[in-house]
Design an enzyme around this catalytic site. Structure first.
Site: not given
Ligand code: ZN
Length: 197
Positions: A52, A57, A114-115, A156-157, A160
């Protein structure tokens, strides 16, 4: 096959970048720019082996996230469309624009990464299921319920998109354990931003 020109490569921003704390603005119209941006987001997400990625991000505070959980085989996802059990692969790859996420039922604790926090993993407690309503890239409303990894990834997304990060919801034990690395990452990101100025 694709007849669309390859989108510009997007860079994933790391913890400490201020855009990660910005609430995304709603997307009122699906323009070719938005379509290309979503394609570039998928490219960046797959390049980093993510499941995701939120617009924040890659530096844009927009209500737009992309997901694809098909690559994960050891953590199951469930999907219900119109009340019927459906294979989650049927809606992948998934683009959610202006999503509304309603948690359902009990919570569960599981590891998340998380990226924007490379190599850092911690336990996060979240509702195990959720009901989703969003707009897709065609401008159509999509509605479904989900559980397992997909529900966790979408929540989670969606966080963000509201400037909330998984460390905000991490168990105290995980956050304490990661504290030195988090401080180091934040400082490194801020230092890199300052030298760019
Ligand atoms: Zn993340």
């Amino acid at each position: 096959m694709s007849t669309v020109a390859s989108p510009t490569k997007l860079e994933v921003v790391k913890y400490g970048h201020p855009v990660l704390r910005q609430k995304g603005v709603r997307i009122e119209k699906i323009t070719p720019e938005i379509e290309q941006f979503a394609a570039a987001m998928f490219e960046a997400m797959y390049a980093h082996h993510g499941i995701g990625l939120a617009a924040q991000q890659v530096g844009r505070a927009w209500q737009l996230t992309v997901l694809d959980v098909r690559g994960v085989t050891d953590r199951p996802s469930t999907l219900q469309v119109d009340g019927k059990e459906t294979d989650p692969a049927a809606i992948m790859p998934l683009v959610l624009i202006n999503p509304e996420v309603k948690p359902i039922g009990e919570t569960a604790v599981a590891a998340e990464g998380c990226l924007s926090f490379p190599e850092l993993y911690g336990d996060v407690e979240r509702p195990a299921q959720a009901r989703i309503r969003a707009t897709d890239l065609k401008g159509q409303t999509i509605e479904f319920s989900c559980g397992g990894l997909l529900a966790r990834a979408i929540q989670h997304e969606n966080d963000h998109l509201n400037g909330i990060l998984f460390i905000d919801r991490m168990t105290r034990a995980s956050k304490t354990e990661l504290k030195p690395q988090l401080e180091e990452l934040q400082a490194a990101t801020k230092a890199a931003l300052n030298t760019k100025k």
